[in-house]
Design a protein around this motif. Structure first.
Motif, short mmCIF file in Angstrom:
data_model
loop_
_atom_site.label_atom_id
_atom_site.label_comp_id
_atom_site.label_asym_id
_atom_site.label_seq_id
_atom_site.Cartn_x
_atom_site.Cartn_y
_atom_site.Cartn_z
N THR A 193 22.19 -39.97 -40.95
CA THR A 193 22.02 -38.84 -42.17
C THR A 193 20.85 -38.43 -41.84
O THR A 193 20.24 -39.15 -40.48
N TYR A 194 20.24 -37.08 -41.84
CA TYR A 194 19.06 -36.77 -41.65
C TYR A 194 18.14 -35.66 -42.57
O TYR A 194 18.51 -35.90 -43.79
N GLN A 195 16.81 -35.55 -42.78
CA GLN A 195 15.88 -35.02 -42.92
C GLN A 195 16.57 -33.43 -43.27
O GLN A 195 17.00 -33.17 -41.67
N ARG A 196 16.38 -32.68 -44.59
CA ARG A 196 16.51 -31.50 -44.36
C ARG A 196 15.28 -30.90 -43.85
O ARG A 196 14.36 -31.71 -44.22
N PRO A 197 15.75 -30.06 -43.33
CA PRO A 197 14.56 -28.61 -42.91
C PRO A 197 14.02 -28.13 -43.55
O PRO A 197 14.75 -27.75 -44.87
N ALA A 198 12.73 -28.38 -43.59
CA ALA A 198 11.99 -27.20 -44.63
C ALA A 198 12.20 -28.06 -46.40
O ALA A 198 12.21 -27.17 -46.72
N LYS A 199 12.56 -28.97 -46.49
CA LYS A 199 13.14 -29.47 -47.88
C LYS A 199 12.82 -31.45 -48.16
O LYS A 199 12.81 -31.52 -47.38
N SER A 200 12.53 -31.53 -48.85
CA SER A 200 12.54 -32.84 -49.02
C SER A 200 14.16 -33.95 -49.08
O SER A 200 15.01 -32.98 -49.72
#
Length: 403
Positions: A40-47
């Motif tokens: 799982t990865y953090q969305r860029p510029a998004k929550s």
């Protein structure tokens, strides 16, 4: 495909003509088969987060694969419609201050119906789309009861047979059951797509909703289904890992006489944070938005200007400018287009907050929704009229019209 069961993957769909095979299996089997680890990865510029592979997938097969899709949910498909209250909030104004020309529609509160768009843009009676098959790309199913409500409320009858086709096992049903957001299914986009397409071409032989959870499964089905949809509307946008992945399908559509219309979006100028795809793909017809006025209810076209929030501009995906945009005079100092990258949109139609919409088994709304998602199926219906006329003249269908 013979090697796939060895990895514990089950073949669940696909077609030879569609150039794809659909498989499923547990995460461990997928990781083993394609030499990846799913994280799982953090969305860029998004929550929020998304899942995806830690590297480019590969397979131990004696031939090269064109593409492996479905290993991530980064795409985040979203319908290209906008609610007036959300538009007002984004612009820091009161919803009552949003100007529209909803004064000449034949629907409730002078809102426009699909039939009003036919009267404005076609105005004739001879062509109805008879003999033509139209397709709509959808990521969720629908509740046809909402379509019935629409036609009942406006005292019209729908005579077009509608098929809800799941392309990969995705449910074709979409019922707003309330409760938590994750439990709800919103069929606003799906319903308005049908009303705009049918409103323009009320005599279609068929309208098929191609419903799926991955773009490859949906568009693959559109290139092989019988009857073949010769005109297609797409009112969704998403962010593919590789914007060129679907080009072989789009090129195949062109050779088969299919016309694919993609809504250009509703947040003005395209940018890296305002995704344009698939509308900026060089192999589709990008559909922008306008603000339309008619002379009277169910009357002819009177005037039209560009809708200020219509998506468009220079391809943020850096898609090379196609040959047909390199002709002399297409790009000039006035329109400030790019001579290097794809420009859009190509065509346009009404997208302002002037429509009557029924969805989610709730009270229908008038002049509350807008967006280029209205314009794309409208154009798909319009080209069905053109194809009907071409068929009567024993000429080829329109196909990819941009060149």
């Amino acid at each position: 495909t013979c090697a796939l069961p060895i990895y514990g993957l089950e073949v669940v769909g696909g077609s030879r003509d569609g150039m794809n095979v659909q498989v499923r299996g547990p995460v461990s089997a997928i990781e083993n088969a394609f030499h990846v680890t799913l994280n799982t990865y953090q969305r860029p510029a998004k929550s929020g987060v998304y899942y995806g592979p830690d590297r480019e997938p590969s397979a131990d097969l004696p031939f090269a694969l064109w593409h492996i899709s479905g290993l991530d949910n980064f795409a985040d498909p979203h319908p290209l419609l906008v609610k007036k209250s959300d538009y007002a909030a984004a612009h820091g104004i009161d919803a009552s201050a949003v100007v529209n020309h909803a004064t000449t529609g034949s629907g409730p509160s002078a809102s426009f119906l699909g039939s009003d768009m036919r009267a404005a843009y076609y105005g004739g009676t001879a062509l109805t789309g008879a003999g033509q098959n139209l397709g709509l790309l959808e990521y969720y199913g629908t509740d046809l009861a909402d379509l019935t409500t629409y036609y009942s409320n406006v005292h019209q009858t729908n005579n077009v047979p509608i098929t809800l086709l799941s392309t990969d096992g995705t449910s074709t049903s979409c019922v707003d059951s309330g409760g938590r957001r994750s439990q709800r299914c919103d069929d606003t986009e799906q319903t308005l797509d049908m009303t705009q397409a049918i409103g323009m071409a009320p005599g279609l032989s068929s309208l098929v909703m191609y419903i799926g959870s991955t773009d490859t499964s949906i568009i693959s089905a559109m290139t092989t289904h019988n009857p073949l949809p010769t005109t297609i509307g797409c009112s969704w946008g998403w962010t593919p890992a590789d914007p060129s992945t679907l080009d072989p399908y789009f090129k195949k559509m062109a050779t088969q006489g299919q016309t694919f219309f993609a809504a250009s979006g509703d947040s003005s100028t395209w940018s890296s944070s305002n995704e344009a795809w698939p509308a900026d793909d060089a192999n589709v017809v990008s559909v922008g938005g306008t603000d339309l006025t008619t002379t009277k209810a169910a009357g002819p076209w009177a005037s039209e200007t560009a809708w200020s929030d219509s998506g468009g501009g220079i391809s943020p995906d850096k898609i090379t400018i196609p040959t047909w945009q390199q002709y002399a005079g297409v790009i000039n100092s006035s329109n400030k287009g790019s001579t290097k990258y794809r420009n859009g949109p190509d065509v346009a139609a009404n997208a302002n907050f002037t429509f009557y919409v029924c969805a989610d088994q709730t009270t229908c709304t008038a002049n509350d929704y807008g967006g280029t998602s209205f314009a794309a199926p409208m154009w798909a219906g319009f080209i069905a009229l053109a194809n009907q006329q071409l068929a009567s003249l024993k000429k080829p269908y329109v196909g990819f019209l941009d060149p």
